[in-house]
Design an enzyme around this catalytic site. Structure first.
Site, PDB file in Angstrom:
ATOM      1  N   GLY A  34       0.838  -1.201   0.000  1.00  0.00           N
ATOM      2  CA  GLY A  34       0.000   0.000   0.000  1.00  0.00           C
ATOM      3  C   GLY A  34       0.865   1.241   0.000  1.00  0.00           C
ATOM      4  CE  LYS A  72       1.256   5.348   7.353  1.00  0.00           C
ATOM      5  NZ  LYS A  72      -0.115   5.700   7.748  1.00  0.00           N
ATOM      6  CG  ASP A 172      -9.629  10.410   6.991  1.00  0.00           C
ATOM      7  OD1 ASP A 172     -10.698  10.575   6.367  1.00  0.00           O
ATOM      8  OD2 ASP A 172      -8.532  10.230   6.417  1.00  0.00           O
TER       9      ASP A 172
HETATM   10  N1  LIG Z   1      -1.620  -2.848   8.686  1.00  0.00           N
HETATM   11  C1  LIG Z   1      -1.730  -2.906   7.376  1.00  0.00           C
HETATM   12  N2  LIG Z   1      -1.829  -4.087   6.734  1.00  0.00           N
HETATM   13  C2  LIG Z   1      -1.953  -4.137   5.387  1.00  0.00           C
HETATM   14  N3  LIG Z   1      -1.979  -3.059   4.589  1.00  0.00           N
HETATM   15  C3  LIG Z   1      -1.868  -1.858   5.168  1.00  0.00           C
HETATM   16  C4  LIG Z   1      -1.735  -1.709   6.580  1.00  0.00           C
HETATM   17  N4  LIG Z   1      -1.667  -0.398   6.869  1.00  0.00           N
HETATM   18  C5  LIG Z   1      -1.752   0.251   5.703  1.00  0.00           C
HETATM   19  N5  LIG Z   1      -1.873  -0.615   4.668  1.00  0.00           N
HETATM   20  C6  LIG Z   1      -2.029  -0.295   3.239  1.00  0.00           C
HETATM   21  O1  LIG Z   1      -1.314   0.893   2.955  1.00  0.00           O
HETATM   22  C7  LIG Z   1      -2.203   1.922   2.519  1.00  0.00           C
HETATM   23  C8  LIG Z   1      -1.739   3.260   3.073  1.00  0.00           C
HETATM   24  O2  LIG Z   1      -1.765   3.195   4.479  1.00  0.00           O
HETATM   25  P1  LIG Z   1      -2.296   4.399   5.359  1.00  0.00           P
HETATM   26  O3  LIG Z   1      -3.691   4.718   4.929  1.00  0.00           O
HETATM   27  O4  LIG Z   1      -2.075   4.098   6.786  1.00  0.00           O
HETATM   28  O5  LIG Z   1      -1.289   5.507   4.884  1.00  0.00           O
HETATM   29  P2  LIG Z   1      -1.460   7.059   4.796  1.00  0.00           P
HETATM   30  O6  LIG Z   1      -0.137   7.623   4.418  1.00  0.00           O
HETATM   31  O7  LIG Z   1      -2.016   7.573   6.050  1.00  0.00           O
HETATM   32  O8  LIG Z   1      -2.498   7.136   3.611  1.00  0.00           O
HETATM   33  P3  LIG Z   1      -3.342   8.354   3.061  1.00  0.00           P
HETATM   34  O9  LIG Z   1      -2.369   9.355   2.542  1.00  0.00           O
HETATM   35  O10 LIG Z   1      -4.176   7.709   1.976  1.00  0.00           O
HETATM   36  O11 LIG Z   1      -4.161   8.848   4.193  1.00  0.00           O
HETATM   37  C9  LIG Z   1      -3.574   1.498   3.005  1.00  0.00           C
HETATM   38  O12 LIG Z   1      -4.579   2.004   2.183  1.00  0.00           O
HETATM   39  C10 LIG Z   1      -3.475  -0.018   2.916  1.00  0.00           C
HETATM   40  O13 LIG Z   1      -3.713  -0.444   1.592  1.00  0.00           O
END
Ligand SMILES: Nc1ncnc2c1ncn2[C@@H]1O[C@H](COP(=O)(O)OP(=O)(O)OP(=O)(O)O)[C@@H](O)[C@H]1O
Length: 374
Positions: A34, A72, A172
């Site tokens: 992701g 992440k 959110d």
């Molecule tokens: N624990 C997890 N297990 C599997 N996939 C994950 C997990 N956490 C995040 N992802 C994947 O990674 C993507 C991005 O994660 P997340 O939404 O936490 O990031 P973000 O930087 O906050 O995103 P955004 O900019 O869209 O708000 C998620 O949409 C999901 O597909």
């Protein structure tokens, strides 16, 4: 096409991330699962040494019979200052404050001057939005069965209650931020807009969320109570789960407000109990919304009542007849408010491009976040 120089830079960055993860006890795989505005999420593995050191992580992974985690990686050096200084610390604080709940799980964090790494419980079955759309396609009928929606919604409510009990509002909540693990448990994610509050009555003013899920008071730029705003988003999520559509769909906040004021409607048979729960959450006035306690004990949340409804629905394709006072009779369609229908349905043409028998199926569209810094 990426230039050679860019590819080489990406390769070096990835190798640095592999090394930094290894130093912290995790093997980073090249499988990206992701990405977000300033982050990439990779599949990773806890090393044997890490499992020996971290008892909680080891016991959790042992119960899952694997050593996989989601890592992440946030490039703090590349992200805007506001994100690194304000939103990321809030995300980390919120994840730490909500540790450990079955539906939210940050295992660990490590960082250096360029990057922050969040080691999260792996949710390998994608997000709720994908799940609703895939199930709608499989069933050839938009939305999840109420029984499944109930099972998932209970977990979502439990996760949100856990946050609120710890003074955290998510701000959110949306289908894309609810992930599913291999056992079908939901994992609440993306606490980038989360914030803490000291008193139940404290008001917030940051305009954030994703328009279709955002409470009207935020869209109207009023000061708002974060808990009550989360309750609105829960109503949108439940509506999306059982109908496969968004209740109100507009890009412009002022047009959304207009739609919301026109009222909510259901275009397909949804049990009256479920409708009442959704209506109770999607109240224009924040104070009129059901509280989490009322949601958790709402009659739709109890399996027995709605199992009867679902059985009748499966057998007849129609909601069951009711005889009690105020209920509908015979073959009449569910009582509807007289206002316009305000659903966010997206007709999907059949494969040959014509409006075939499945043309009324819809796909829930992803919703972009508002007010992302940067
Ligand atoms: N624990 C997890 N297990 C599997 N996939 C994950 C997990 N956490 C995040 N992802 C994947 O990674 C993507 C991005 O994660 P997340 O939404 O936490 O990031 P973000 O930087 O906050 O995103 P955004 O900019 O869209 O708000 C998620 O949409 C999901 O597909």
């Amino acid at each position: 096409m990426k230039s050679c120089a860019k590819r080489e830079e990406d390769r070096k960055t990835f190798m640095d991330q592999v090394r930094e993860s290894k130093e912290n006890g995790y093997l980073l795989s090249s499988r990206k699962i992701g990405s977000g505005a300033f982050s990439k999420v990779y599949l990773g593995y806890a090393t044997q040494e890490k499992l020996r050191q971290n008892y909680k992580l080891a016991s959790d992974l042992r119960s899952k019979r694997h050593a996989m985690v989601a890592i992440k990686i946030i490039s703090t050096a590349k992200a805007p200052l506001e994100y690194s200084r304000k939103f990321l610390p809030r995300e980390i604080y919120s994840l730490n404050a909500t540790y450990k709940h079955i539906n939210i799980q940050l295992y660990e964090m490590y960082r250096n001057s360029r990057r922050t790494y969040l080691v999260l419980e792996l949710a390998s079955r994608g997000d709720l939005l994908e799940h609703i759309n895939a199930t709608s396609d499989r069933r050839e009928c938009p939305g999840l069965e109420e029984e499944e929606a109930r099972r998932l919604f209970r977990q979502i409510v439990s996760a949100v209650a856990h946050c609120h009990n710890r003074g955290i509002v998510h701000r959110d909540l949306k289908c894309e931020n609810i992930l599913l693990d291999e056992r079908g448990f939901i994992k609440l994610t993306d606490f980038g807009f989360a914030n803490r509050y000291s008193s139940k009555n404290s008001l917030m003013s940051t305009f954030c969320g994703s328009v279709p899920y955002t409470a009207p008071e935020i869209l109207m730029s009023k000061k708002y109570n974060g808990e009550l705003a989360d309750l609105w988003s829960l109503g949108v999520i439940l509506y999306a789960m059982v109908t496969g559509k968004l209740p109100f769909r507009e890009r412009q906040p002022h047009k959304m407000i207009h739609m919301i004021k026109q009222g909510l409607s259901f275009q397909q048979p949804i049990s009256p109990e479920c409708q009442s729960l959704i209506q109770g959450l999607l109240q224009l006035k924040p104070g009129a919304r059901l509280g989490l306690q009322q949601v958790a004990t709402h009659c739709w949340m109890l399996p027995a009542t709605s199992a009867i409804f679902q059985q009748a629905l499966n057998a007849t394709g129609r909601p069951p007849e009711r005889t009690s006072r105020g209920s509908r009779q015979g073959n009449q369609s569910p009582r509807r408010p007289s206002h316009l229908l305000c659903t966010g349905r997206l007709p999907r043409p059949s494969r040959d491009g014509s409006q075939g028998p499945r043309a009324d199926l819809c796909r829930l569209p992803p919703s972009a976040a508002l007010a992302r810094p940067g």
